[in-house]
Design an enzyme around this catalytic site. Structure first.
Site, PDB file in Angstrom:
ATOM      1  N   HIS A  79      32.366 -10.678 -54.926  1.00 29.02           N
ATOM      2  CA  HIS A  79      31.129 -10.159 -55.310  1.00 29.02           C
ATOM      3  C   HIS A  79      31.527  -9.424 -56.296  1.00 29.02           C
ATOM      4  O   HIS A  79      32.816  -8.615 -56.496  1.00 29.02           O
ATOM      5  CB  HIS A  79      30.513  -9.269 -54.110  1.00 29.02           C
ATOM      6  CG  HIS A  79      29.305  -8.740 -54.061  1.00 29.02           C
ATOM      7  ND1 HIS A  79      29.119  -7.608 -54.868  1.00 29.02           N
ATOM      8  CD2 HIS A  79      28.269  -8.883 -53.662  1.00 29.02           C
ATOM      9  CE1 HIS A  79      27.687  -7.154 -54.713  1.00 29.02           C
ATOM     10  NE2 HIS A  79      27.274  -8.038 -54.154  1.00 29.02           N
TER      11      HIS A  79
ATOM     12  N   ASP B  92      37.354  -6.071 -48.961  1.00 30.29           N
ATOM     13  CA  ASP B  92      35.734  -5.992 -49.004  1.00 30.29           C
ATOM     14  C   ASP B  92      35.179  -6.398 -47.706  1.00 30.29           C
ATOM     15  O   ASP B  92      35.064  -7.531 -47.624  1.00 30.29           O
ATOM     16  CB  ASP B  92      35.280  -6.510 -50.113  1.00 30.29           C
ATOM     17  CG  ASP B  92      33.915  -6.618 -50.389  1.00 30.29           C
ATOM     18  OD1 ASP B  92      33.004  -6.136 -49.457  1.00 30.29           O
ATOM     19  OD2 ASP B  92      33.278  -7.003 -51.302  1.00 30.29           O
TER      20      ASP B  92
ATOM     21  N   GLN C 104      30.512  -8.110 -45.509  1.00 31.06           N
ATOM     22  CA  GLN C 104      29.930  -9.264 -45.044  1.00 31.06           C
ATOM     23  C   GLN C 104      30.723  -9.487 -43.461  1.00 31.06           C
ATOM     24  O   GLN C 104      30.433 -10.316 -42.759  1.00 31.06           O
ATOM     25  CB  GLN C 104      30.128 -10.378 -45.798  1.00 31.06           C
ATOM     26  CG  GLN C 104      29.213 -10.316 -46.975  1.00 31.06           C
ATOM     27  CD  GLN C 104      27.764 -10.129 -46.750  1.00 31.06           C
ATOM     28  OE1 GLN C 104      27.348 -10.467 -45.718  1.00 31.06           O
ATOM     29  NE2 GLN C 104      26.889  -9.571 -47.634  1.00 31.06           N
TER      30      GLN C 104
ATOM     31  N   LYS D 269      24.020  -3.356 -44.113  1.00 28.22           N
ATOM     32  CA  LYS D 269      24.262  -4.734 -43.692  1.00 28.22           C
ATOM     33  C   LYS D 269      24.519  -4.850 -42.039  1.00 28.22           C
ATOM     34  O   LYS D 269      24.681  -5.625 -41.393  1.00 28.22           O
ATOM     35  CB  LYS D 269      25.401  -5.426 -44.276  1.00 28.22           C
ATOM     36  CG  LYS D 269      24.886  -5.728 -45.892  1.00 28.22           C
ATOM     37  CD  LYS D 269      25.979  -6.454 -46.716  1.00 28.22           C
ATOM     38  CE  LYS D 269      26.051  -6.172 -48.107  1.00 28.22           C
ATOM     39  NZ  LYS D 269      24.895  -6.974 -49.003  1.00 28.22           N
TER      40      LYS D 269
ATOM     41  N   CYS E 110      25.256 -11.935 -56.910  1.00 28.57           N
ATOM     42  CA  CYS E 110      26.246 -11.046 -57.253  1.00 28.57           C
ATOM     43  C   CYS E 110      27.566 -11.780 -57.398  1.00 28.57           C
ATOM     44  O   CYS E 110      28.574 -11.070 -57.324  1.00 28.57           O
ATOM     45  CB  CYS E 110      26.279  -9.769 -56.668  1.00 28.57           C
ATOM     46  SG  CYS E 110      24.514  -8.955 -56.810  1.00 28.57           S
TER      47      CYS E 110
HETATM   48  N1  PMP Z   1      30.766  -6.837 -51.150  1.00 25.72           N
HETATM   49  C1  PMP Z   1      30.104  -7.882 -50.751  1.00 25.72           C
HETATM   50  C2  PMP Z   1      30.707  -8.915 -50.242  1.00 25.72           C
HETATM   51  C3  PMP Z   1      28.606  -7.892 -50.637  1.00 25.72           C
HETATM   52  O1  PMP Z   1      27.963  -8.861 -50.145  1.00 25.72           O
HETATM   53  C4  PMP Z   1      27.937  -6.631 -51.131  1.00 25.72           C
HETATM   54  C5  PMP Z   1      26.425  -6.498 -50.902  1.00 25.72           C
HETATM   55  N2  PMP Z   1      25.721  -7.711 -51.325  1.00 25.72           N
HETATM   56  C6  PMP Z   1      28.709  -5.642 -51.515  1.00 25.72           C
HETATM   57  C7  PMP Z   1      30.132  -5.923 -51.749  1.00 25.72           C
HETATM   58  C8  PMP Z   1      28.177  -4.352 -52.182  1.00 25.72           C
HETATM   59  O2  PMP Z   1      27.522  -3.583 -50.970  1.00 25.72           O
HETATM   60  P1  PMP Z   1      26.604  -2.427 -51.270  1.00 25.72           P
HETATM   61  O3  PMP Z   1      25.299  -2.956 -50.918  1.00 25.72           O
HETATM   62  O4  PMP Z   1      27.187  -1.399 -50.154  1.00 25.72           O
HETATM   63  O5  PMP Z   1      26.866  -1.597 -52.439  1.00 25.72           O
END
Ligand code: PMP
Length: 415
Positions: free
Chosen positions: A132, A209, A212, A235, A373
């Site tokens: 991401h 990270d 998810q 999430k 993203c």
């Molecule tokens: N990493 C991953 C794999 C994500 O899916 C997301 C959110 N779409 C993020 C980072 C960003 O997280 P946050 O909403 O806490 O900024």
């Protein structure tokens, strides 16, 4: 409210949990909502909504500063979230949990506080093709400042990290490796314990990270063997603007503050400021107190269901949905890893992802369309966007059936 922890063998009944989520009873364009956008943000159970509401009604005050009763209650409720997060990821100490606004703040904290002071020209930060932007851009920003560069471990067409290629890229120039636990586009569950054994051999810290992963898998940072683990509250059925960075205590000890201000100091004079110990050193200013109270309630809720049970049920639902979508003519799936979380990315021949998502919305179906993203991953597959259905434990086979029927209907409109 389902507060009694379920036993692992008890059949999983999603309808029972749906009742805890008021928003899931909504209708959209006159149709019952099918919420398949959980990887974007998850819905909130009543217990989370109540906890935030109760905090503002009964205990609202700022944390740490006040000695009055409300201040003490607010501080206790806020700090309880840290304890719950420590338990949730199996940290060896609550002091290893930095409360952040989400994963993005957590990765930026590591980029600026851990990586930036250590990087020199020619150094590398190792990531993978499936990251991401929140696990790419912060590293690029510190690379630009220092003359370091990104190194990228490739994936297969099926969407699995090529572990040998990851390991082949570990060398003395690599100062940090940063890998997603679960891909937000492909659903791939990466073999973090295996990667951590390899990075450890080379003395390279591994950041995971976990945005998810945390809503779907049991997380044990000690068993994984990683060094940093970032997660996001919204999430995880908690409020937006909450999240955490877990880090080994010795790493946090070695890191200077990222933000300066109140709450993160021991003493301040114009000549010299002495910073607080971790984790407070990294928590400048008034935090999202009510949000963390809500996140604490969300963690309790998830634990009361049991993450092994959630994981097993979602795997079944994923298999069911995958098989159902296979029958849709012209459907191309992205992400066929053997170990997958309940995320299905796809395209349908001749239909633009945004057009499909818009028509599906008319059917009451919420799915995400776009690049998620993850521009480099889209480039890898040679597509500008995909549709993504991301499931949670409150989704059902019946919703999957109605979703597939809706796709079949809207596909005809676009043909
Ligand atoms: N990493 C991953 C794999 C994500 O899916 C997301 C959110 N779409 C993020 C980072 C960003 O997280 P946050 O909403 O806490 O900024």
């Amino acid at each position: 409210m389902n507060v009694i922890k379920q036993t692992a063998t008890e059949a999983f009944d999603p309808l029972r949990y749906r009742e805890d989520f008021p928003l899931l009873t909504r209708r959209v364009h006159g149709k019952p909502l099918i919420y398949f956008d959980n990887a974007n943000t998850a819905q909130k159970p009543q217990s989370v909504i109540d906890a935030v509401d109760r905090f503002y009604r009964e205990s609202n005050a700022n944390v740490s500063r006040a000695v009055h009763t409300l201040g003490e209650e607010a501080t206790a409720a806020y700090e309880a979230a840290r304890d719950k997060l420590a338990g949730f990821v199996n940290a060896s100490s609550r002091d290893e949990i930095v409360l952040t606004s989400g994963t993005t703040q957590a990765t930026n904290l590591v980029a600026y506080s851990y990586a930036l002071p250590r990087l020199k020209p020619g150094d590398e930060i190792l990531v993978t093709t499936m990251e991401h932007h929140a696990n790419i851009v912060p590293w690029q920003l510190v690379c630009e400042r220092t003359g370091a560069k990104l190194s990228v471990a490739p994936i297969t067409q099926r969407g699995e990290l090529i572990v040998d290629e990851f390991i082949a890229r570990l060398n003395p120039r690599v100062k940090l490796a940063a890998v997603t636990h679960v891909s937000n586009v492909l659903g791939t569950i990466n073999p973090i314990a295996e990667l951590a054994r390899a990075t450890r051999k080379h003395g390279i810290p591994l950041l995971v990270d976990g945005s998810q992963a945390a809503p779907h898998l049991p997380i044990d940072v000690q068993a994984l063997g990683c060094d940093f683990y970032a997660l996001t509250g919204h999430k995880l059925f908690g409020p937006t603007g909450t999240g955490a960075l877990w880090a080994r205590h010795e790493l946090l000890e070695s890191m200077p503050p990222f933000f300066g201000g109140g709450e993160m100091i021991k003493s301040v004079s114009f000549e010299k400021t002495v910073f607080a110990d971790p984790p407070h050193r990294f928590e400048a200013g008034t935090p999202n107190i009510a949000g963390f109270v809500g996140l604490g309630a969300a963690l309790d809720y998830v634990q009361s269901i049991g993450r092994d049970r959630i994981c097993a049920y979602e795997r079944e639902l994923l298999d069911y949905a995958t098989a159902a979508l296979e029958l849709v003519p012209g459907l191309r799936r992205f992400g066929e890893a053997a170990h997958k979380a309940a995320v299905i990315s796809f395209l349908i021949d001749g239909a633009h992802a945004h057009d499909l998502a818009t028509l599906l919305d008319q059917e009451g179906v919420a799915v995400r369309s776009g690049h998620h993203c993850a521009h480099p991953l889209m480039r890898f597959y040679g597509v500008p966007a995909t549709l993504r259905a991301s499931l949670a434990f409150y989704n059902t086979r019946d919703e999957v059936d109605r979703f597939v029927a809706a796709i079949t209907r809207v596909r005809k409109l676009l043909a």
